[in-house]
Design a protein around this motif. Sequence first.
Motif, PDB file in Angstrom:
ATOM      1  N   ILE A  63      66.019 -49.393  21.504  1.00 25.94           N
ATOM      2  CA  ILE A  63      65.695 -49.152  19.834  1.00 25.94           C
ATOM      3  C   ILE A  63      66.922 -49.634  19.171  1.00 25.94           C
ATOM      4  CG2 ILE A  63      64.352 -48.034  18.065  1.00 25.94           C
ATOM      5  CD1 ILE A  63      62.649 -46.410  19.984  1.00 25.94           C
ATOM      6  N   THR A  64      67.390 -50.633  18.229  1.00 26.76           N
ATOM      7  CA  THR A  64      67.706 -50.351  17.193  1.00 26.76           C
ATOM      8  C   THR A  64      67.820 -50.161  16.020  1.00 26.76           C
ATOM      9  OG1 THR A  64      67.609 -53.012  16.984  1.00 26.76           O
ATOM     10  CG2 THR A  64      68.836 -52.152  18.448  1.00 26.76           C
ATOM     11  N   GLU A  65      66.500 -49.999  15.039  1.00 29.54           N
ATOM     12  CA  GLU A  65      66.150 -49.569  14.274  1.00 29.54           C
ATOM     13  C   GLU A  65      64.477 -48.705  13.927  1.00 29.54           C
ATOM     14  OE1 GLU A  65      67.068 -50.769   9.073  1.00 29.54           O
ATOM     15  OE2 GLU A  65      65.789 -52.446  10.821  1.00 29.54           O
ATOM     16  N   PRO A 108      73.274 -42.750  14.998  1.00 28.93           N
ATOM     17  CA  PRO A 108      72.510 -41.989  16.333  1.00 28.93           C
ATOM     18  C   PRO A 108      71.703 -42.297  17.135  1.00 28.93           C
ATOM     19  CG  PRO A 108      71.306 -41.740  14.182  1.00 28.93           C
ATOM     20  CD  PRO A 108      72.486 -42.880  13.787  1.00 28.93           C
ATOM     21  N   ARG A 109      72.334 -42.071  17.769  1.00 28.17           N
ATOM     22  CA  ARG A 109      71.815 -42.398  19.541  1.00 28.17           C
ATOM     23  C   ARG A 109      70.221 -41.820  19.116  1.00 28.17           C
ATOM     24  NH1 ARG A 109      74.106 -45.898  23.450  1.00 28.17           N
ATOM     25  NH2 ARG A 109      76.305 -44.721  23.629  1.00 28.17           N
ATOM     26  N   LEU A 126      65.050 -40.088  17.620  1.00 24.68           N
ATOM     27  CA  LEU A 126      63.733 -39.989  17.482  1.00 24.68           C
ATOM     28  C   LEU A 126      63.418 -39.160  17.307  1.00 24.68           C
ATOM     29  CD1 LEU A 126      61.106 -40.898  19.304  1.00 24.68           C
ATOM     30  CD2 LEU A 126      61.527 -39.478  21.608  1.00 24.68           C
ATOM     31  N   PRO A 127      63.557 -37.241  17.570  1.00 21.59           N
ATOM     32  CA  PRO A 127      63.022 -35.876  16.633  1.00 21.59           C
ATOM     33  C   PRO A 127      62.787 -36.491  15.368  1.00 21.59           C
ATOM     34  CG  PRO A 127      64.867 -35.648  18.659  1.00 21.59           C
ATOM     35  CD  PRO A 127      65.002 -36.966  18.188  1.00 21.59           C
ATOM     36  N   ALA A 128      63.517 -37.012  14.963  1.00 17.83           N
ATOM     37  CA  ALA A 128      64.138 -36.529  13.231  1.00 17.83           C
ATOM     38  C   ALA A 128      62.584 -37.687  12.497  1.00 17.83           C
ATOM     39  CB  ALA A 128      65.070 -37.222  12.566  1.00 17.83           C
ATOM     40  N   ALA A 141      60.943 -41.715  24.460  1.00 19.40           N
ATOM     41  CA  ALA A 141      59.687 -39.717  24.493  1.00 19.40           C
ATOM     42  C   ALA A 141      60.351 -39.141  25.944  1.00 19.40           C
ATOM     43  CB  ALA A 141      58.580 -39.166  23.691  1.00 19.40           C
ATOM     44  N   ARG A 142      60.419 -40.227  26.440  1.00 20.59           N
ATOM     45  CA  ARG A 142      60.124 -39.961  28.363  1.00 20.59           C
ATOM     46  C   ARG A 142      62.073 -39.760  28.626  1.00 20.59           C
ATOM     47  NH1 ARG A 142      56.111 -43.151  28.589  1.00 20.59           N
ATOM     48  NH2 ARG A 142      57.630 -45.157  29.747  1.00 20.59           N
TER      49      ARG A 142
END
Length: 588
Positions: free
Chosen positions: A37-39, A83-84, A89-91, A117-118
């Motif tokens: 994912i880039t954005e 960010p990586r 993802l958590p945000a 997520a995995r």
Amino acid sequence: MQMVQETFDDLGVPLSDVTFVVVDLETTGGSPADCGITEIGAVKVRGGEVLGEFQTLVRPSTPIPAFITVLTGISNAMVADSPRIDAALPAFLEFARGAVLVAHNAGFDISFLKAAARQTGHPWPGFAVLDTVRLARQLVHRDEAPNHKLSSLATLFGASTTPDHRALHDARATVDVLHGLMERVGNLGVHTLEELQSYTSRVTTAQRRKRFLADAMPSAPGVYVFKDSSGEPLYVGTAVDIRRRTRTYFTASESRRRMAEMVGIAESITPIVCATQLEAQVRELRLIAEHKPRYNRRSRHPEKALWVKLTVEPFPRLSIVRQVRGDGAHYAGPFGSRKSAEAAVFAVHEVVPLRQCTQSLSARSRKSPCVLFEMGRCGAPCIGEQTSEEYADVASQAATALIGDGRDLLSSLRAKLDTLAEQERFEDATSLRDRMLALVRATARAQRLAPLSSAPEIVAARRRDAGGWEVVCVRYGRLAGTTVTPRGADPMPFIEAVRATAEVVPEPTAPAPAAHPEEAELVLKWLEAPGTRLVTMDGEWTCPVGGAGAARAQLEPMARRWSDFSEPWGDVAPSPLERPPGALRAAH
């Protein structure tokens, strides 16, 4: 599309109360297995209002290909300080918590999010997901838009943001497309999240607009009756929850064309709340038999059940009849069709030399016998070759097979089956097997129903999962009364009340039950189920030694499994008939 909102009540969540998070991703390629994912861009909306937006670039673990940079405008330099995914993802998951995810071609975006997520060790929350492409394919026709791409739909619905392969811009455009699609389905009677998730153009507008008919139904077990404008029943069914079941007739879960037609005609639904599932099943059968609704396919003509009768005359014969009479004759059945009744008759005739002519016979009625005498399949009592006493022994074999111990007859049939198979007459053997099966099915059924049909009263009880007891009162095979006792209460007063108020049932002509045979079968199945206790019984519960039940248990697997050679005939070797046609020939 995924539906996981199991906590919604039966009426559903109004769309105006649902929080949607419309998400769009930009990635380094088309597969989450080797691309990143880039954005991430997302818009949170509820009731047509924007509640918030989320946007972040993401630094992937591999360089962004040049053609992706040309397509999206996102370069390696742009994401160098971003960010990586393990931080981004958590945000996003926190932003989307408790919402329904919406995406255009949702399978693509959701697959990347799940893979992330995995990869990062975050549990996937199990969002409900809505795909605007899927909705658009059913709501937007070719004469309105050339295709169902986001850019085409954004133009059609006048989106305030032009999609340009940047995540937040595309998410904003998708919001406008979502609202345009929701307006269209709203005009078709779709007003809840569940209806929107299950929407399909296969469900007619007429079906959706009649949803209010089900909304008034009780959430209770029982029977429901769809009726037309004149009050005539169109369809009768049973349900554990009448409201939940009737609502399915107005959604995509009901795919039967004739049911859509029925709903189009229906003007009302009548609920009949029942104390027990058995009561509901019996009421359904009785209503179908009484009204014969045009959209019910089964159980419409239980009065047409057939019986095989061994007549009472000096030279008895087998006859197929519709009514059991108190004439001292022996009966087997009931049969659901004439074909199965005829098959059973043919099976008996294969090994018992009963006469097959239909006229009444005196000691000598004809001048010459029929061809059956020449074939050794009839003793020709019509020309005096067989006395009434000699013929009585033959008739006794048939009577015994029909009402009691049929082992001798079935043993003869099995021997004939093996002979036919050894001669490689497989079609004849298969035909005889089917006739034999029809016979044992009917005789087993009659022998099981006989004690139930002859018992003036049986009271039985079964524990309920929720506590208390289900109690039924059966008279001559007919359900005469039923009740449910409260948890922890003494059941005996309820049992006595059922007995005192149960239907008075006249004694039928044996072996027929006082109810239609299908109802008696339902009652018998309930009584024979594990956990059922007999409370009181006026009558006898017996089954003949050597009855047809054992033979049926052998024949049924044989009929189902041509290829299984391991099922023997009791204590004898497997019959060649158990092999598929041609098996013996191939082995030679």
